[in-house]
Design an enzyme around this catalytic site. Sequence first.
Site: not given
Ligand code: NAI
Length: 345
Positions: A144, A148
């Site tokens: 991951y 990233k």
């Molecule tokens: N949750 C956390 O603590 C942190 C999250 N992030 C970043 O924030 C962003 C959002 O994270 P979350 O909302 O927690 O994750 P999440 O898993 O809830 O949301 C990610 C979304 O991306 C969609 N997705 C995945 N692969 C895809 C593809 N090939 N095409 C289209 N859509 C796709 C999924 O269906 C999902 O709805 C990510 O980029 C993550 O790396 C960064 C730091 C901390």
Amino acid sequence: MATRIRPSSKRCAVIGGSGFLGRHLVEKLLDKGYTVSVFDIRQSYELPGVTFHLGDLCDKQALLTALQDVSLVFHCASPAPASDDKALFQRVNIQGTQTVLQACTEAGVQKVVLTSSASVVFEGTDIKDGREDLPYAKKPIDYYTETKIEQEKLVLKACDKEKGLLTVAIRPHGIFGPRDPQLVPILVDTARRGKMKFIIGDGSNLVDFTFVDNVVHGHILAAESLRPESPICGKAYHITNDEPVRFWDFMSDILVGLGYAAPRYHLPYTLVYGLALLLWLLSLLLRPLVAFKPTFTPMRVALAGTHHFYSCSRAKQDMGYKPVVSLKDGIRCTVESYPHLRHGA
Ligand SMILES: NC(=O)C1=CN([C@@H]2O[C@H](COP(=O)(O)OP(=O)(O)OC[C@H]3O[C@@H](n4cnc5c(N)ncnc54)[C@H](O)[C@@H]3O)[C@@H](O)[C@H]2O)C=CC1
Ligand SMILES: CC(C)=CCC[C@@H](C)[C@H]1CC[C@H]2C3=C(CC[C@]12C)[C@@]1(C)CCC(=O)C[C@@H]1CC3
């Protein structure tokens, strides 16, 4: 000669808009008068004013349909960090992000805001008040993080004022809040299995946890500050609650708030890390025979037992960032939002 209609600056797309952060971002954008298209592989809700485009971000044609007349794109899609599918991370976070950038250029998008992660500089050892000029992790702790890093580099490199594409990366850390599918559910699951009795190390390690509304606020500030003359073009920004807290105090506040006991007994960090490494190797070796996913992965133990907090002074200076919800209020709101995870529920 055909004239190209300039897309409205209030029309935006959220790639990954069905996810935890994405949906909070969509809701705030609607409040602020934006028209929103969500591009995601799944649709997790319905909201007036939101158009859903189902598709994989590696598919440029599907993206181009969703990006018609869009001037601003938020890219917050990623496979779940807990996965260990290297090929999936590379396909979605690296090749997929290249495709997103190509589609944005072809569709005439003017601004791209990437959700990166503060973990891009984390190697499993202490980071105290880390600034954005820390080098990227040379030995990232998992696929991951590895992907990233590449994703962030691609997006920042694509910033080109001449070509009319401006980019910026937001690096949140430890996002929590209502509907989060990770932090609170993992914690409660661990507690319900009787495994939340121990504190790894002496419990004094400070960590940033960021309430989701603050992360959303940072994204929208970045989008609205992104202009050719702005210092934020092509740069990365830490967005946190700016209130580092002891990892184990934060976990205890959530657990106690939901009616579970706080962890009490201490275990030496090196012992737990060594055991986690052993378990992880075993799970790899035994994979053809039995599939088991250990709770205590080396990455999780490192996150639970080291300092990792970041300075957001660059975001304060360049875009006037200030958290909008305190840690205390964020924890209260989060605990109240999970009645079904309360002890005994
Ligand atoms: N949750 C956390 O603590 C942190 C999250 N992030 C970043 O924030 C962003 C959002 O994270 P979350 O909302 O927690 O994750 P999440 O898993 O809830 O949301 C990610 C979304 O991306 C969609 N997705 C995945 N692969 C895809 C593809 N090939 N095409 C289209 N859509 C796709 C999924 O269906 C999902 O709805 C990510 O980029 C993550 O790396 C960064 C730091 C901390
Ligand atoms: C600040 C930051 C980057 C948080 C990320 C969120 C998750 C990685 C954590 C959410 C719940 C945490 C948790 C553990 C590790 C890190 C989390 C998964 C443990 C598995 C650590 C070891 C334990 O004693 C149990 C913990 C359960 C909760």
